[in-house]
Design an enzyme around this catalytic site. Structure first.
Site, PDB file in Angstrom:
ATOM      1  N   GLU A  27      24.650-131.122 -20.348  1.00  0.00           N
ATOM      2  CA  GLU A  27      24.891-130.685 -18.964  1.00  0.00           C
ATOM      3  C   GLU A  27      25.992-131.538 -18.349  1.00  0.00           C
ATOM      4  OE1 GLU A  27      23.480-133.673 -19.402  1.00  0.00           O
ATOM      5  OE2 GLU A  27      22.528-133.777 -17.418  1.00  0.00           O
ATOM      6  N   ASP A  68      28.278-134.067 -13.908  1.00  0.00           N
ATOM      7  CA  ASP A  68      26.971-133.924 -14.569  1.00  0.00           C
ATOM      8  C   ASP A  68      25.991-133.263 -13.602  1.00  0.00           C
ATOM      9  OD1 ASP A  68      25.375-135.506 -17.035  1.00  0.00           O
ATOM     10  OD2 ASP A  68      24.140-135.075 -15.276  1.00  0.00           O
TER      11      ASP A  68
END
Ligand SMILES: Nc1nc2c(ncn2[C@@H]2O[C@H](COP(=O)(O)OP(=O)(O)OP(=O)(O)O)[C@@H](O)[C@H]2O)c(=O)[nH]1
Length: 353
Positions: free
Chosen positions: A273, A230
């Site tokens: 993301e 991430d």
């Protein structure tokens, strides 16, 4: 501005196969128009005036078909072509007999008719069959027609040329339609499998790949690691520099991820993301080493010209093949959470599986 219903706006655009078809029909129409112009002079010269005049009507029909194609009415154009070819073949066979091969144009148009998508398949097949039956019937009707055609001595080469001239557009059109259908099928498969921004596999398609990788590793006694990754503080990048810069970061990071996995590994855009990597035939120690190289590469990468850096946090878990994917994924996700809690830009391995 005129009202355009959304569904119509999205779906009623001509698809690529349709565009290719229109282009091919146009090429064939010009080809036939030139052919009929030639026939006008040939029949006029050989004093078969009725066929010379019929060919003037044919030229007009092909010109009208081209006009309809330019207006986007390909199905109407095809019907005009169909009527013209049928009438023309029957008339020439009735006038000159069957020796010259003008009946074979019925085969070409019978095949082309099947490409009229506005006709229901059953009707298109029935009409095509009617044309083929007409082809057979012409032999019964006009086989014995005797004429004083000046080119009678050339009946065999004319027959040969006619077979070739009418076979050529049939092979050309069907070959190209086949090719564009194939290309479009590949494009649709890619669209269904990939995330459009990053070109990594999307979550839905990846699940299928992951299950296949899992059963292959279980079968070959290979180890498998699941990684959750991430981007750190990505919201700040979006907020401070805008969504476009955020997108550029996502794309560059995805390219780097792709460069750091093997052909058998699976790289997925899991969420906004958030990324998932499945490292195939890879032990936990090897995964940690590879992720450390990846983490350092990302750390050094510059975005938005040269002014921006971004880092990533990772959680990795060894996938014990007896466990379901969801359990291993949860372990990797917990490990990622630990990396975030430790201050980000680091890798955490799940303790057990
Ligand atoms: N530019 C861009 N941003 C996206 C996209 N998908 C999700 N985002 C953004 O990603 C951000 C995710 O923010 P958060 O979940 O708060 O995470 P974060 O800021 O990275 O913080 P940490 O994960 O805790 O380090 C949100 O601002 C989303 O709008 C996308 O496709 N493009």
């Amino acid at each position: 501005m005129p009202y355009v219903p959304i569904a119509q706006h999205i779906y009623s655009q001509p698809d690529e196969v349709e565009l290719v078809k229109v282009k091919l029909f146009k090429q064939v129409a010009y080809y036939c128009l030139c052919l009929h112009l030639l026939f006008i002079f040939a029949f006029w010269y050989s004093q078969v005036y009725i066929l010379a005049i019929a060919n003037i009507a044919s030229v007009a029909a092909w010109a009208m078909g081209i006009y309809l194609l330019n207006l986007g009415h390909s199905h109407l154009a095809l019907r005009v072509f169909c009527v013209e070819v049928t009438a023309h073949s029957v008339l020439v066979c009735a006038t000159l007999g069957m020796d010259y091969g003008f009946q074979y144009y019925l085969w070409t148009i019978a095949c082309m008719l099947l490409l009229d998508m506005k006709l229901k398949l059953r009707l298109a097949i029935t009409l095509s069959l009617v044309l083929i039956v007409l082809f057979a019937a012409l032999f019964e009707l006009f086989n014995d027609v005797q004429t004083a055609f000046v080119f009678h001595d050339y009946a065999r080469p004319i027959h040969f040329i006619n077979v070739f001239v009418c076979g050529l557009p049939m092979i050309y059109v069907i070959g190209h339609v086949r090719e564009s259908t194939f290309i479009q099928r590949h494009q649709l498969a890619t669209l269904a499998a990939r995330d459009p921004l990053t070109n990594l596999f999307n979550r839905r398609y990846a699940k299928e790949l992951i299950l296949r990788a899992h059963s292959s590793c279980a079968h070959n006694d290979q180890s498998l690691c699941v990684v959750m990754a991430d981007l750190d503080h990505f919201k700040q990048i979006n907020d401070q520099l805008g969504h476009d810069v955020g997108d550029e970061v996502l794309q560059t990071v995805s390219n780097i991820l792709r460069e750091h996995v093997t052909d058998q590994d699976i790289a997925v855009r899991w969420g906004g993301e958030e990324f998932l990597l499945v490292l195939v035939d890879c032990t936990l120690e090897e995964a940690l080493q590879r992720l450390e190289t990846l983490r350092q590469t990302l750390e050094k990468q510059r975005f938005n010209g040269d002014e921006l850096t971004a880092t990533m946090s990772f959680g990795v878990a060894l996938w014990h093949t007896a466990l379901p994917f969801s359990v291993t994924l949860q372990l990797a996700d917990d490990a990622l959470y630990s990396s975030k809690a430790k201050g980000r830009n680091c890798i955490t391995a799940a303790r057990s599986g």
